[in-house]
Design an enzyme around this catalytic site. Sequence first.
Site, PDB file in Angstrom:
ATOM      1  N   GLU A  22       0.824  -1.217   0.000  1.00 42.65           N
ATOM      2  CA  GLU A  22       0.000   0.000   0.000  1.00 42.65           C
ATOM      3  C   GLU A  22       0.857   1.266   0.000  1.00 42.65           C
ATOM      4  OE1 GLU A  22      -3.029  -0.286  -0.629  1.00 42.65           O
ATOM      5  OE2 GLU A  22      -3.847  -2.102   0.299  1.00 42.65           O
ATOM      6  N   HIS A  36      -2.737   1.935   8.361  1.00 46.11           N
ATOM      7  CA  HIS A  36      -3.809   1.129   7.776  1.00 46.11           C
ATOM      8  C   HIS A  36      -3.972  -0.147   8.598  1.00 46.11           C
ATOM      9  CE1 HIS A  36      -6.235  -1.160   5.059  1.00 46.11           C
ATOM     10  NE2 HIS A  36      -5.272  -1.986   4.719  1.00 46.11           N
ATOM     11  N   HIS A  96      -7.015  -3.488   9.864  1.00 41.84           N
ATOM     12  CA  HIS A  96      -8.199  -4.277   9.498  1.00 41.84           C
ATOM     13  C   HIS A  96      -9.049  -4.572  10.749  1.00 41.84           C
ATOM     14  CE1 HIS A  96      -5.803  -6.214   5.871  1.00 41.84           C
ATOM     15  NE2 HIS A  96      -6.030  -4.929   5.701  1.00 41.84           N
ATOM     16  N   GLU A 120     -16.396  10.429  22.583  1.00 44.51           N
ATOM     17  CA  GLU A 120     -15.010  10.398  22.104  1.00 44.51           C
ATOM     18  C   GLU A 120     -14.942  10.440  20.569  1.00 44.51           C
ATOM     19  OE1 GLU A 120     -12.871  10.528  24.532  1.00 44.51           O
ATOM     20  OE2 GLU A 120     -10.979  10.354  23.460  1.00 44.51           O
ATOM     21  N   HIS A 147     -12.806  -4.038   3.818  1.00 41.03           N
ATOM     22  CA  HIS A 147     -11.350  -4.192   3.830  1.00 41.03           C
ATOM     23  C   HIS A 147     -10.722  -3.637   5.108  1.00 41.03           C
ATOM     24  CE1 HIS A 147      -7.222  -3.567   1.633  1.00 41.03           C
ATOM     25  NE2 HIS A 147      -7.085  -3.805   2.918  1.00 41.03           N
TER      26      HIS A 147
END
Length: 270
Positions: free
Chosen positions: A113, A137, A139, A167, A208
């Site tokens: 990525e 990034h 998951h 929050e 994703h």
Amino acid sequence: MMRQPECLEKFIRMCSDGWLQGWHENHGGNLTYRAKKEELYGLELDGGREWIPLEKKLGNLAGDYFLVTGSGKSMRNAQLYPEDALGLIEINDEGSAYRMVWGFADGGKPTSELPAHLMCQSVKKETTDGKYRFVYHAHPANIIALSFVLPLKDEIFTRELWEMEPECAMVFPAGLGVLPWMVPGTEKIAELTCEKMKEYDVVLWAQHGVFAAGDTFDNTFGLMNTVEKGGEILVKVLSMSPVKRQAPSVQDFKDMARVFDLKLPDKFLF
Ligand code: 2HA
Ligand code: ZN
């Protein structure tokens, strides 16, 4: 043995923390940090490796250094084998190519990525006057699960998450951007993500994962953590009942914005 640079230790800790949260199965997720040259003391930089062209020239990253997790590596291994699990890259003077200068042992290379990371780094460096240095990034399961059942709209996801606990609005007051499923690692996902990053600090890739940007380790990890916590509460709520009996109102958000000096865009207060 010479102590590792503090920024590398913190980078490794973030990889481990993400692993412990369950966000990085197998080779999932990646992290980049725009390091300051003076922070990289003690690392033996190797300028002998080849320059690799970037698909898109990123002029404002010229000469920058990034700590980057490795392609096909596990966040779980960052602590035990940092030189294998991650590495340091340098961008050339035109912002048109990079080379690996430390780590990525035995033919390793930066995350798949990397285009999305560098394009988001470029946008955030520009729009925050250089304050933002992190792109992360991961998951996380709950927010991903929600992308199967909620409409893929920034307004819906943002408002639903804000309702889950205060929050959320405090940590991502600009909102959360949502993108449809796309092939990972492509220029297309990179382009669309960095477009959303002009407006938001956090972008959901449907079915994703999540892309988040921030100024410090704590704030970037905290952003990911808060999005996923909101997602977890929402999954519990929807699992109990398809309708909420009560939730904070538009006026509640306006009151909170006044007290905490938050700029909550009107498009989320419907
Ligand atoms: O394998 O998370 O998006 C790393 C990824 C690709
Ligand atoms: Zn991913």
